[in-house]
Write an enzyme that holds these catalytic residues in place. Structure first.
Site, short mmCIF file in Angstrom:
data_model
loop_
_atom_site.label_atom_id
_atom_site.label_comp_id
_atom_site.label_asym_id
_atom_site.label_seq_id
_atom_site.Cartn_x
_atom_site.Cartn_y
_atom_site.Cartn_z
N PRO A 63 57.01 64.15 29.45
CG PRO A 63 55.07 63.96 28.19
CD PRO A 63 55.66 63.60 29.51
CG HIS A 64 60.81 67.80 28.76
ND1 HIS A 64 60.82 66.57 29.39
CD2 HIS A 64 62.11 68.12 28.59
CE1 HIS A 64 62.07 66.18 29.59
NE2 HIS A 64 62.86 67.11 29.12
N GLY A 65 59.87 69.36 25.49
CA GLY A 65 60.63 69.65 24.28
C GLY A 65 62.13 69.67 24.50
#
Length: 145
Positions: A63-65
């Site tokens: 998960p990342h932005g």
């Protein structure tokens, strides 16, 4: 990497399972505690997940932005969490949740090292067999992450 993006305090092992949202929240909280992101980064991770799944295969999610939320990243860092009970990641089984925050383009090199590590099933088996966060940290660090 020229600078460490992972410390022992950013590695955790849970014997149970978690929801995708709880796993993303923990990944974001670890990055925030490390001083790498603002408290808005969890929302950025959720935005990314709504656009495209961050499930990568081989029991891994990263998960990342989004590019639009880069302002929530203060420094490059990783969080590594193993859920022995698994996480249902949009129908895919996940054991490892690696939260990533990359300042500038640093995340590309970090992602490359993670991809190499998790493309080898023997290495993934070693990561799953690690008995402690310290051992897991050593294995991930030895891979150049």
């Amino acid at each position: 990497m020229a600078r460490e993006v992972l410390s022992i305090g950013q590695v955790r092992i849970h014997t149970g399972s978690a929801t995708r949202e709880d796993a993303m929240k923990e990944a974001a909280d670890i990055l925030e505690a490390a001083g790498a992101v603002t408290n808005a980064y969890f929302d950025a991770m959720q935005q990314r997940e709504q656009t495209v799944s961050t499930y990568m295969g081989n029991e891994l999610a990263i998960p990342h932005g989004t590019n639009e939320t880069k302002h929530t990243i203060l420094d490059s860092a990783l969080s590594v969490v193993r859920y022995d009970g698994g996480v249902d990641w949009g129908g895919e089984p996940v054991t490892f949740v690696i939260g990533i925050a990359g300042k500038g383009d640093e995340h590309l090199e970090i992602l490359s090292q993670i991809a190499i590590l998790f493309s080898d099933e023997d290495e993934v088996d070693k990561l799953k067999a690690a008995q402690s966060p310290e051992e897991l940290y050593s294995l991930v660090s030895a891979a150049g992450v």
